[in-house]
Design a protein around this motif. Structure first.
Motif, PDB file in Angstrom:
ATOM      1  N   ARG A  39       0.843  -1.194   0.000  1.00 50.06           N
ATOM      2  CA  ARG A  39       0.000   0.000   0.000  1.00 50.06           C
ATOM      3  C   ARG A  39       0.876   1.241   0.000  1.00 50.06           C
ATOM      4  N   TRP A  40       0.428   2.277  -0.723  1.00 48.13           N
ATOM      5  CA  TRP A  40       1.140   3.535  -0.777  1.00 48.13           C
ATOM      6  C   TRP A  40       0.164   4.657  -1.090  1.00 48.13           C
ATOM      7  N   ASP A  41       0.611   5.884  -0.827  1.00 52.42           N
ATOM      8  CA  ASP A  41      -0.189   7.059  -1.164  1.00 52.42           C
ATOM      9  C   ASP A  41       0.201   7.503  -2.568  1.00 52.42           C
ATOM     10  N   ARG A  48      -4.953   6.343  -0.941  1.00 50.61           N
ATOM     11  CA  ARG A  48      -4.192   5.163  -0.519  1.00 50.61           C
ATOM     12  C   ARG A  48      -4.474   4.075  -1.543  1.00 50.61           C
ATOM     13  N   VAL A  49      -3.428   3.579  -2.204  1.00 44.86           N
ATOM     14  CA  VAL A  49      -3.548   2.600  -3.272  1.00 44.86           C
ATOM     15  C   VAL A  49      -2.991   1.265  -2.791  1.00 44.86           C
ATOM     16  N   THR A  50      -3.644   0.182  -3.183  1.00 46.28           N
ATOM     17  CA  THR A  50      -3.199  -1.162  -2.853  1.00 46.28           C
ATOM     18  C   THR A  50      -2.698  -1.834  -4.120  1.00 46.28           C
ATOM     19  N   ARG A  52      -1.849  -5.002  -6.044  1.00 44.63           N
ATOM     20  CA  ARG A  52      -2.239  -6.410  -5.982  1.00 44.63           C
ATOM     21  C   ARG A  52      -1.316  -7.338  -6.754  1.00 44.63           C
ATOM     22  N   GLU A  62      -3.588  -1.965  -9.465  1.00 46.37           N
ATOM     23  CA  GLU A  62      -3.518  -0.898  -8.463  1.00 46.37           C
ATOM     24  C   GLU A  62      -4.926  -0.451  -8.103  1.00 46.37           C
ATOM     25  N   GLY A  64      -7.739   1.548  -5.741  1.00 50.49           N
ATOM     26  CA  GLY A  64      -7.921   2.640  -4.797  1.00 50.49           C
ATOM     27  C   GLY A  64      -7.680   4.031  -5.356  1.00 50.49           C
TER      28      GLY A  64
END
Length: 169
Positions: A39-41, A48-50, A52, A62, A64
């Motif tokens: 996860r990162w901004d 906030r992106v996850t 996968r 990606e 989010g």
């Protein structure tokens, strides 16, 4: 030291970096998942992106991003351009088109994803394009579903709970 198993079969720097990072997160946090999601901004949309998957279409890998995210759009455009070049080089033979749908035989097995259904896996022998767009090459199941001369039959069976006889949800 990071195990070579975390990037076994990887062919890109992104896959190596992702595999290494996932292995480190697993080791340092004691996560039950072998390769937990990263996860990162996002610098493009602030969400906030996850992550996968280490590779593949950003829109699938990606989750989010905010609607209209410029970073996601740029990543998707770059990936589509790379796909157009890479896939066109792997074609041995192309069948006659059926409307806008055309099937192409591959020189070798590739690992890819289908933009129509989201399936990810190996394309062993062929893929299909719609309107000649290599960035939207679809899997065999989608080819069959889109081809005007292939009849697809779907059957649904009702499942009931053994406890009370009600339909399963």
């Amino acid at each position: 030291m990071v195990s070579l198993a975390c990037w076994e079969g990887s062919e890109t720097g992104a896959a190596l970096l992702s595999g290494s990072a996932r292995y480190s997160v697993h080791t340092l946090t004691g996560s039950r998942s072998r390769f937990p999601a990263l996860r990162w901004d996002c610098t493009g949309c602030g969400q906030r992106v996850t992550g996968r998957a280490p590779a593949g279409r950003p829109v699938h890998a990606e989750h989010g991003h905010a609607p209209g995210c410029a970073r996601l759009a740029a990543g998707q455009a770059a990936e589509e351009g790379e796909r157009r070049e890479r896939l066109a080089r792997l074609i041995v033979h192309s069948e006659e088109p059926a409307g806008s749908l055309q099937r192409h035989w591959l020189a070798e097995r590739i690992e890819d994803d289908c933009p129509r259904c989201g399936w990810h896996g190996y394309f062993h022998h062929y893929l299909a394009t719609i309107g000649g767009d290599w960035s939207a090459a679809v899997c065999g199941n989608c080819h069959a579903g889109l081809h005007p001369d292939i009849a697809v039959t779907v059957r649904y069976f009702s499942a009931r709970s053994p406890l009370d006889g009600s339909p399963s949800r």
